[in-house]
Scaffold this motif. Structure first.
Motif, PDB file in Angstrom:
ATOM      1  N   ARG A  12      30.199  77.581  46.664  1.00 17.13           N
ATOM      2  CA  ARG A  12      30.344  78.744  47.542  1.00 17.13           C
ATOM      3  C   ARG A  12      30.762  78.278  48.927  1.00 17.13           C
ATOM      4  O   ARG A  12      30.106  77.420  49.521  1.00 17.13           O
ATOM      5  CB  ARG A  12      29.035  79.522  47.639  1.00 17.13           C
ATOM      6  N   GLY A  29      29.254  86.765  53.594  1.00 21.41           N
ATOM      7  CA  GLY A  29      30.437  86.852  52.752  1.00 21.41           C
ATOM      8  C   GLY A  29      30.870  85.476  52.307  1.00 21.41           C
ATOM      9  O   GLY A  29      30.261  84.461  52.659  1.00 21.41           O
ATOM     10  N   THR A  53      36.693  83.285  47.898  1.00 23.85           N
ATOM     11  CA  THR A  53      36.617  82.998  46.463  1.00 23.85           C
ATOM     12  C   THR A  53      37.776  82.161  45.931  1.00 23.85           C
ATOM     13  O   THR A  53      37.723  81.714  44.785  1.00 23.85           O
ATOM     14  CB  THR A  53      36.546  84.314  45.673  1.00 23.85           C
ATOM     15  N   ASP A  79      35.268  88.069  50.598  1.00 20.78           N
ATOM     16  CA  ASP A  79      34.461  89.019  49.827  1.00 20.78           C
ATOM     17  C   ASP A  79      33.092  89.165  50.478  1.00 20.78           C
ATOM     18  O   ASP A  79      32.293  88.227  50.478  1.00 20.78           O
ATOM     19  CB  ASP A  79      34.307  88.530  48.391  1.00 20.78           C
ATOM     20  N   THR A  80      32.832  90.352  51.036  1.00 16.35           N
ATOM     21  CA  THR A  80      31.513  90.642  51.604  1.00 16.35           C
ATOM     22  C   THR A  80      30.759  91.668  50.779  1.00 16.35           C
ATOM     23  O   THR A  80      29.664  92.078  51.153  1.00 16.35           O
ATOM     24  CB  THR A  80      31.644  91.169  53.049  1.00 16.35           C
ATOM     25  N   GLY A  81      31.360  92.110  49.683  1.00 18.74           N
ATOM     26  CA  GLY A  81      30.724  93.100  48.846  1.00 18.74           C
ATOM     27  C   GLY A  81      31.026  94.532  49.236  1.00 18.74           C
ATOM     28  O   GLY A  81      30.567  95.463  48.571  1.00 18.74           O
ATOM     29  N   VAL A  82      31.801  94.721  50.302  1.00 18.02           N
ATOM     30  CA  VAL A  82      32.182  96.064  50.755  1.00 18.02           C
ATOM     31  C   VAL A  82      33.697  96.073  50.912  1.00 18.02           C
ATOM     32  O   VAL A  82      34.242  95.401  51.799  1.00 18.02           O
ATOM     33  CB  VAL A  82      31.503  96.447  52.086  1.00 18.02           C
ATOM     34  N   GLU A  83      34.386  96.828  50.073  1.00 15.89           N
ATOM     35  CA  GLU A  83      35.850  96.812  50.032  1.00 15.89           C
ATOM     36  C   GLU A  83      36.471  97.187  51.375  1.00 15.89           C
ATOM     37  O   GLU A  83      37.433  96.554  51.827  1.00 15.89           O
ATOM     38  CB  GLU A  83      36.343  97.758  48.941  1.00 15.89           C
ATOM     39  N   ASP A 101      36.078  94.315  53.795  1.00 12.76           N
ATOM     40  CA  ASP A 101      36.970  93.212  53.425  1.00 12.76           C
ATOM     41  C   ASP A 101      38.403  93.514  53.857  1.00 12.76           C
ATOM     42  O   ASP A 101      39.115  92.626  54.344  1.00 12.76           O
ATOM     43  CB  ASP A 101      36.930  92.973  51.915  1.00 12.76           C
TER      44      ASP A 101
END
Length: 195
Positions: free
Chosen positions: A29, A44, A47, A75-79, A82
């Motif tokens: 990561r 975030g 990737t 990628d922070t998990g919120v489109e 991002d």
């Protein structure tokens, strides 16, 4: 009278790890964390990246690390967030599809701890950073691949790389902190197989 040599000496068992390695993206990561609205932390990662590593277990100063990271892979998990990060306010990934790190100096500072200095390039700005890397261990996995693990961190001021976008809060302070903590949880695979 000669002064005693107080430099930290490498663990002799690490000599066998000398060679070429690459980061295994499936088990690593490359991440970051930043304070948001002064009260919470957003985390975030990136990737997609390529790497070239050379580790010298006998003479750490000969070690080398090069990483090229796709800025569009954030990628922070919120489109929506991002999308903002890869846009012109921040990484501007259309114009600058990669950010890079290349080590310039490696020093053993403790039994399992290395200080790696290198050049970090984001957008069109290159500045030196210092990583503290901790050696985690070495294994041969069930498929016969040699793996080595390192954890590393550093903190940067994003405005030093021209990432200056922000919004002010009504109560004072900024929406996004200037300081960004970078985290490297690395599992690397040996690439110079001899058998």
């Amino acid at each position: 009278m000669t002064e005693p040599d107080t430099a930290v000496q490498p663990d002799p068992t690490l000599a066998a790890l000398t060679g070429d390695w690459m980061i295994d993206p499936a088990h690593s990561r490359i991440g970051f964390s930043v304070r948001h609205a002064m009260v919470t932390t957003v985390r975030g990662s990136f990737t997609e990246y390529e790497s070239r590593l050379y580790f010298d277990g006998r003479r750490p100063a000969n070690s080398l690390a090069e990483i090229a990271i796709s800025t569009g892979s954030v990628d922070t998990g919120v489109e929506q967030r991002d999308g903002h990060l890869v846009g012109r306010d921040f990484l501007d990934s259309r114009r600058f599809p990669r950010m890079t790190f290349r080590s310039t100096e490696v020093e053993l500072t403790d039994k399992d701890v290395y200080r790696m200095t290198g050049d970090l390039t984001i957008k069109s700005t290159t500045r030196p950073v210092v990583l503290e890397l901790t050696y985690i261990g070495h294994v041969v996995d069930p498929f016969g691949y040699e793996r080595v693990g390192f954890d590393g961190t550093t903190t940067i001021n994003r405005s030093d790389w021209g990432l200056t976008y922000n919004a002010r809060l009504a109560e004072g302070g900024a929406m996004v902190s200037e300081k960004v903590r970078l985290q490297f949880d690395i599992a690397a695979i040996r690439t110079d197989f001899t058998g």
